[in-house]
Design a protein around this motif. Structure first.
Motif, PDB file in Angstrom:
ATOM      1  N   THR A 149      -6.302  -1.324  -6.047  1.00 23.57           N
ATOM      2  CA  THR A 149      -6.441  -1.107  -7.538  1.00 23.57           C
ATOM      3  C   THR A 149      -7.660  -1.236  -8.003  1.00 23.57           C
ATOM      4  O   THR A 149      -8.235  -0.291  -8.731  1.00 23.57           O
ATOM      5  N   LEU A 150      -8.928  -1.864  -6.984  1.00 24.87           N
ATOM      6  CA  LEU A 150     -10.222  -1.847  -7.391  1.00 24.87           C
ATOM      7  C   LEU A 150     -10.808  -0.313  -7.202  1.00 24.87           C
ATOM      8  O   LEU A 150     -11.581   0.277  -7.932  1.00 24.87           O
ATOM      9  N   ILE A 151     -10.446   0.300  -5.863  1.00 25.71           N
ATOM     10  CA  ILE A 151     -10.719   1.520  -5.336  1.00 25.71           C
ATOM     11  C   ILE A 151     -10.309   2.575  -6.436  1.00 25.71           C
ATOM     12  O   ILE A 151     -11.142   3.582  -6.756  1.00 25.71           O
ATOM     13  N   ASP A 230     -18.753 -11.530 -10.477  1.00 35.57           N
ATOM     14  CA  ASP A 230     -18.866 -11.063  -9.055  1.00 35.57           C
ATOM     15  C   ASP A 230     -18.341  -9.738  -8.909  1.00 35.57           C
ATOM     16  O   ASP A 230     -18.857  -8.979  -8.154  1.00 35.57           O
ATOM     17  N   LEU A 231     -17.248  -9.164  -9.970  1.00 32.82           N
ATOM     18  CA  LEU A 231     -16.778  -7.955  -9.738  1.00 32.82           C
ATOM     19  C   LEU A 231     -17.823  -6.958 -10.120  1.00 32.82           C
ATOM     20  O   LEU A 231     -18.263  -5.669  -9.520  1.00 32.82           O
ATOM     21  N   MET A 241     -13.971  -1.798 -15.579  1.00 29.35           N
ATOM     22  CA  MET A 241     -13.427  -1.734 -14.051  1.00 29.35           C
ATOM     23  C   MET A 241     -13.026  -3.218 -13.835  1.00 29.35           C
ATOM     24  O   MET A 241     -11.888  -3.578 -13.296  1.00 29.35           O
ATOM     25  N   ALA A 242     -13.925  -4.301 -14.308  1.00 28.99           N
ATOM     26  CA  ALA A 242     -13.880  -5.601 -13.806  1.00 28.99           C
ATOM     27  C   ALA A 242     -12.692  -6.381 -14.494  1.00 28.99           C
ATOM     28  O   ALA A 242     -11.771  -6.924 -14.102  1.00 28.99           O
ATOM     29  N   PHE A 243     -12.666  -5.920 -15.857  1.00 32.02           N
ATOM     30  CA  PHE A 243     -11.516  -6.790 -16.805  1.00 32.02           C
ATOM     31  C   PHE A 243     -10.134  -6.054 -16.388  1.00 32.02           C
ATOM     32  O   PHE A 243      -9.249  -6.907 -16.074  1.00 32.02           O
ATOM     33  N   GLY A 255     -10.077 -10.681 -20.939  1.00 32.46           N
ATOM     34  CA  GLY A 255     -10.925  -9.758 -21.608  1.00 32.46           C
ATOM     35  C   GLY A 255     -10.271  -8.265 -21.837  1.00 32.46           C
ATOM     36  O   GLY A 255      -9.251  -8.200 -21.300  1.00 32.46           O
ATOM     37  N   ILE A 256     -10.788  -7.612 -22.596  1.00 32.53           N
ATOM     38  CA  ILE A 256     -10.212  -6.223 -22.745  1.00 32.53           C
ATOM     39  C   ILE A 256     -10.999  -5.206 -22.131  1.00 32.53           C
ATOM     40  O   ILE A 256     -12.199  -4.952 -22.155  1.00 32.53           O
ATOM     41  N   GLY A 257     -10.175  -4.162 -21.218  1.00 35.49           N
ATOM     42  CA  GLY A 257     -10.739  -3.039 -20.527  1.00 35.49           C
ATOM     43  C   GLY A 257     -10.980  -1.777 -21.596  1.00 35.49           C
ATOM     44  O   GLY A 257     -10.044  -1.271 -21.810  1.00 35.49           O
TER      45      GLY A 257
END
Length: 394
Positions: A149-151, A230-231, A241-243, A255-257
């Motif tokens: 998901t992060l990538i 941290d993200l 991306m973090a949210f 929070g909202i992305g």
């Protein structure tokens, strides 16, 4: 230079001898030149001297202190500078979570939200089948699911979902069938680059995802962290991306992305007074008045809406119910064009599907004397009835 020497050698001085009045055995010699005339120096100037105004002026007290410092002082200052350089970098500022003064809720936002949600339920957009939430389904290990998901989000910046999805799949195959932290660290940079070279800024993203994987291994036990700060400490990761990572990977709704679609559409709807200039301003405004239960859904809902109907250029206001309802302040009149692809709304329809066969019947509504068209698809699965006013064009 030789000419200067000749000139100096030809100059003569007339001297007059006289006895010393103090000692008769001593003879004194005096010049006959006029003492009022300045005597020209015979010293030759070989190099220009640096003027004081070419360097920053130093007070005399500081000059004397600098001269009095021992030689060991320079090595001490050098070691202090070296120690300062070896210090760990400053921690980034915490991500702002809320506004000091909440933004007021815009009028009719609930009606607008409901209509967009209804339209989205009949649209299959690229984000629904190829968005960041889909990358995790190809992995079985929980850590790999979160890392995928992060990538996917890191590669999606300024890139269409179709291209991002293909790049993630190609990278997964290049790493042996699973997208893991250790496999990405062990892979050569050229292998990574060849897999993702279709996404925007792929050279920089190759560096970012490699460094991010190393930090995940060294600082977070090879797992995706569970906080926004941290993200965002990872290279190439921003608040959006973090949210979204926390929502998809950890099911944490904090929070909202906000991406370009959410930023563009909410400004078109007039939800920000004054209009916001950055996605971060948009996020803080939305979070201050939009109920928390909508924070997870608003991103995929508006992204798909922006991919199909509320386009960045030439939006399909002719297909938007907000336009026909008169609640969109940015609605435009759209002229019919043969070059524009038709959009077919339906539970299983997408932009590439052929128009479904429909059966039209007429019926009267007791509450509304106007004639209504009732449409249903001639397929084994009967879709829900879609009722439209008779004066609308289909």
């Amino acid at each position: 230079m030789s000419g200067l020497k000749r000139t100096l050698s030809t100059r003569t001085t007339r001297l007059t001898a006289r006895a010393s009045p103090h000692n008769s055995g001593v003879t004194l010699f005096e010049s006959n030149e006029d003492p009022a005339s300045p005597r020209r120096s015979k010293r030759i100037k070989l190099e220009p001297k640096l003027e004081d105004d070419t360097l920053p002026s130093i007070p005399q007290t500081q000059k004397s202190k600098a001269r009095s410092k021992p030689a060991s002082g320079s090595s001490a200052s050098g070691s202090s500078r070296k120690a300062a350089a070896q210090k760990s970098p400053r921690k980034p500022k915490p991500i702002q979570q809320s506004l000091a003064v909440p933004h007021p809720a815009p009028p009719q936002w609930e009606e607008t939200y409901a209509k967009i949600k209804q339209m989205r339920s009949r649209i299959t957009a690229p984000v629904d089948t190829m968005g960041c939430a889909q990358a995790q389904h190809k992995e079985s290990d929980p850590k790999s699911r979160r890392f995928s998901t992060l990538i996917s989000l890191m590669l999606s910046s300024q890139t269409k979902d179709e291209v991002t999805d293909a790049a993630v799949a190609k990278l997964r195959d290049a790493l042996g069938g699973s997208l893991t932290v250790n496999a990405l660290i062990a892979a050569d940079d050229t292998v990574i680059s060849e897999s993702i070279n279709k996404v925007g800024f792929w050279r920089r993203k190759t560096e970012y995802i490699k460094k991010a994987a190393i930090e995940l291994r060294d600082k977070f036990d090879s797992d995706v962290p569970k906080t926004v700060d941290d993200l965002c400490s990872l290279p190439g990761v921003g608040p959006k991306m973090a949210f979204l990572t926390l929502q998809v990977a950890w099911n944490l709704n904090v929070g909202i992305g906000v991406d370009v679609h959410v930023h563009r559409i909410t400004n078109r709807l007039g939800w920000h007074k004054p209009p916001t200039k950055t996605p971060e301003e948009t996020r803080l405004n939305l979070q201050s008045w939009l109920p928390a239960e909508h924070h997870y859904d608003i991103n995929p809902m508006l992204v798909g809406f922006g991919q199909i109907i509320c386009l960045a250029i030439s939006p399909r206001c002719d297909m938007c119910e907000l336009s026909t309802a008169g609640i969109c302040p940015s609605a435009q009149k759209v002229s019919k064009s043969k070059t524009r692809k038709p959009i077919f709304l339906g539970p299983e329809a997408s932009a590439s599907d052929s128009p479904p066969k429909i059966e039209i019947t007429l019926e009267e509504d007791e509450k509304d004397p106007g004639i209504l068209y009732t449409m249903r698809e001639l397929t084994p699965t009967i879709s829900p009835k879609v009722e439209v006013k008779a004066e609308e064009t289909w």
